[in-house]
Design an enzyme around this catalytic site. Structure first.
Site, PDB file in Angstrom:
ATOM      1  N   TRP A 107       0.808  -1.220   0.000  1.00 19.97           N
ATOM      2  CA  TRP A 107       0.000   0.000   0.000  1.00 19.97           C
ATOM      3  C   TRP A 107       0.834   1.259   0.000  1.00 19.97           C
ATOM      4  O   TRP A 107       0.493   2.233  -0.679  1.00 19.97           O
ATOM      5  CB  TRP A 107      -1.017  -0.031   1.151  1.00 19.97           C
ATOM      6  CG  TRP A 107      -2.013  -1.094   0.856  1.00 19.97           C
ATOM      7  CD1 TRP A 107      -2.127  -2.309   1.463  1.00 19.97           C
ATOM      8  CD2 TRP A 107      -2.987  -1.103  -0.211  1.00 19.97           C
ATOM      9  NE1 TRP A 107      -3.108  -3.057   0.853  1.00 19.97           N
ATOM     10  CE2 TRP A 107      -3.649  -2.348  -0.167  1.00 19.97           C
ATOM     11  CE3 TRP A 107      -3.359  -0.184  -1.189  1.00 19.97           C
ATOM     12  CZ2 TRP A 107      -4.671  -2.690  -1.077  1.00 19.97           C
ATOM     13  CZ3 TRP A 107      -4.366  -0.517  -2.087  1.00 19.97           C
ATOM     14  CH2 TRP A 107      -5.011  -1.752  -2.021  1.00 19.97           C
ATOM     15  N   ASP A 176      -1.136   6.825   6.309  1.00 13.25           N
ATOM     16  CA  ASP A 176      -2.226   5.955   5.856  1.00 13.25           C
ATOM     17  C   ASP A 176      -2.424   4.922   6.959  1.00 13.25           C
ATOM     18  O   ASP A 176      -1.592   4.038   7.147  1.00 13.25           O
ATOM     19  CB  ASP A 176      -1.845   5.285   4.530  1.00 13.25           C
ATOM     20  CG  ASP A 176      -2.872   4.236   4.081  1.00 13.25           C
ATOM     21  OD1 ASP A 176      -3.875   4.026   4.791  1.00 13.25           O
ATOM     22  OD2 ASP A 176      -2.653   3.625   3.014  1.00 13.25           O
ATOM     23  N   LYS A 200     -12.204  -1.467   7.070  1.00  8.90           N
ATOM     24  CA  LYS A 200     -11.539  -2.474   7.893  1.00  8.90           C
ATOM     25  C   LYS A 200     -12.030  -2.376   9.345  1.00  8.90           C
ATOM     26  O   LYS A 200     -12.620  -3.303   9.875  1.00  8.90           O
ATOM     27  CB  LYS A 200     -10.021  -2.332   7.816  1.00  8.90           C
ATOM     28  CG  LYS A 200      -9.463  -2.772   6.462  1.00  8.90           C
ATOM     29  CD  LYS A 200      -8.722  -1.669   5.820  1.00  8.90           C
ATOM     30  CE  LYS A 200      -8.334  -1.881   4.380  1.00  8.90           C
ATOM     31  NZ  LYS A 200      -8.395  -3.153   3.744  1.00  8.90           N
TER      32      LYS A 200
HETATM   33  N1  PMP Z   1      -4.197   1.650   2.208  1.00  8.30           N
HETATM   34  C1  PMP Z   1      -4.223   0.492   2.884  1.00  8.30           C
HETATM   35  C2  PMP Z   1      -3.274   0.299   4.023  1.00  8.30           C
HETATM   36  C3  PMP Z   1      -5.124  -0.497   2.510  1.00  8.30           C
HETATM   37  O1  PMP Z   1      -5.151  -1.669   3.170  1.00  8.30           O
HETATM   38  C4  PMP Z   1      -6.012  -0.268   1.440  1.00  8.30           C
HETATM   39  C5  PMP Z   1      -7.058  -1.286   1.007  1.00  8.30           C
HETATM   40  N2  PMP Z   1      -6.861  -2.571   1.347  1.00  8.30           N
HETATM   41  C6  PMP Z   1      -5.938   0.941   0.772  1.00  8.30           C
HETATM   42  C7  PMP Z   1      -5.023   1.897   1.185  1.00  8.30           C
HETATM   43  C8  PMP Z   1      -6.828   1.250  -0.415  1.00  8.30           C
HETATM   44  O2  PMP Z   1      -8.108   1.423   0.028  1.00  8.30           O
HETATM   45  P1  PMP Z   1      -9.353   1.535  -0.971  1.00  8.30           P
HETATM   46  O3  PMP Z   1      -9.592   0.188  -1.528  1.00  8.30           O
HETATM   47  O4  PMP Z   1     -10.443   2.014  -0.070  1.00  8.30           O
HETATM   48  O5  PMP Z   1      -9.000   2.517  -2.009  1.00  8.30           O
END
Ligand code: PMP
Length: 367
Positions: A107, A176, A200
């Site tokens: 991520w 994040d 989450k």
């Molecule tokens: N950052 C992290 C740490 C994530 O786990 C995720 C999704 N699993 C995201 C960003 C992206 O999120 P989204 O699918 O809501 O765009």
């Protein structure tokens, strides 16, 4: 798990969208049908009306109270998922400068890629990609650029299962926190921006909770950023430049109320540590049958527990047998393989006990 039992709910280890507390779901379902006895549901009234205004105001107050944040920061409810912010953060805050990114997993790597997509130079201060993100690089190895507009990190890597326990200090730190939001206290007061997809720990997907420092918002250029993507404009409009996802925000409010009833974030941190320990103890006590994908024990996530079995066949069998015992969604991410047990706030300790005990049995029978 008595009320769960009557509803046939399983222990759902999904990484997201993920399990939510039953109390939150039940209260939200009631409000969806009839909000405060008004004869209409919360998804059926104007976002400009007094009903929803009360919801968003209460959500902002409770969010700040849970995190111990005062007037220095704005609470934002944004759309497009955390991925959209991978683009809109550099659009708003790079100001023609480069930006620093720590790359410690899938991520944070995507976040750095998002900066490049909008023409911002992403300076990778350190990366652990060469070892498939089996740790996050130690702070002593980071090559920060003093002229960078901000420093972006991902405090919990959902795919690779590592986390940063003590966050760095930086004048413009952006975090994040998607996969650990409100699973522990976050030092928001020392951050420029914290954000996370809700799906989450907090609520449904598509909605992003963010908290931004006001003086950081003030650095956003007057021109050049479409209003809908502009964090300052969103703050000024109380996240209502257009119609916000009203029902999703309502679910968040119920989650905030639930978190307060649990005793707040320090209490959640204790509970989550105890839950994670059960599974890590099962890994460490297996004589090598299970192996953690994170090589530094102190960096192992309390939310996403990632580990491998001796072979793919055994892994498939493990997933199949676990499902028969009402433990689902344990398959690891495709680039990591193995097992990923996501144990967010809503996962009861009984779910972790059940998994740990299943792991012991499975290793004994399939060793
Ligand atoms: N950052 C992290 C740490 C994530 O786990 C995720 C999704 N699993 C995201 C960003 C992206 O999120 P989204 O699918 O809501 O765009």
């Amino acid at each position: 798990m008595s009320s769960n039992d009557s509803l046939n709910r399983v222990f759902n280890f999904s990484a997201g969208p993920a399990m939510l507390p039953l109390e939150v779901l039940e209260a939200s379902a009631r409000a969806l049908i009839d909000f405060q006895g008004k004869g209409f549901g919360i998804a059926e009234c104007s976002h400009r009306g007094k009903e929803f205004d009360g919801v968003i105001d209460e959500a902002i107050v409770r969010c700040k109270a849970l995190l111990g944040v005062g007037d220095t920061h704005e609470v934002l409810f944004l759309q497009g998922g955390a991925s959209q912010l991978f683009n809109t953060i550099p659009m708003n805050f790079a100001n023609g400068k480069s930006a620093d990114y720590l790359v410690s997993g899938e991520w944070s790597k995507k976040a750095a890629g998002g900066a490049k997509e909008v023409g911002t130079t992403a300076n990778i201060v350190a990366s652990s990609e060469a070892t498939n993100f089996d740790h996050h690089p130690e702070a002593s190895s980071w090559k920060l650029n003093p002229d960078a507009a901000y420093f972006h990190i991902c405090s919990n890597e959902t795919v690779h299962g590592n986390r940063i326990v003590d966050l760095p200090t930086h004048p413009n730190l952006i975090v994040d926190a998607s996969s650990e939001f409100m699973s522990r206290p976050h030092p928001v007061n020392s951050m420029a921006l914290i954000y996370g997809g809700a799906q989450k720990n907090l609520g449904p997907s598509g909605l992003v909770l963010a908290m931004a420092r006001k003086d950081f918002l003030a650095t956003i250029p007057e021109k050049g950023i479409p209003k809908i993507f502009n964090f300052k404009a969103q703050a000024e409009a109380k996240s209502m430049i257009n119609t916000p996802p009203t029902f999703s925000i309502y679910i968040l409010l119920e989650t905030f109320r639930w978190l307060e009833r649990q005793g707040g974030l320090a209490k959640m941190e204790q509970i989550n540590a105890a839950k994670a320990k059960l599974i890590y103890d099962a890994i460490d006590g297996s004589g090598g049958y299970y192996s953690s994908t994170v090589k530094i024990a102190s960096q192992r996530s309390h939310m996403n527990v990632t580990y491998r079995l001796p072979s793919e066949e055994k892994t498939d069998e493990f997933i199949k047998q676990a499902a028969k015992q009402k433990m689902v969604a344990l398959k690891g991410y495709r680039t990591v393989g193995g097992i990923r047990a996501s144990i967010y706030n809503a996962m009861p300790i009984e779910g972790c006990q059940a998994l740990a005990s299943f792991m012991k049995d499975f290793a004994a029978k399939n060793g």
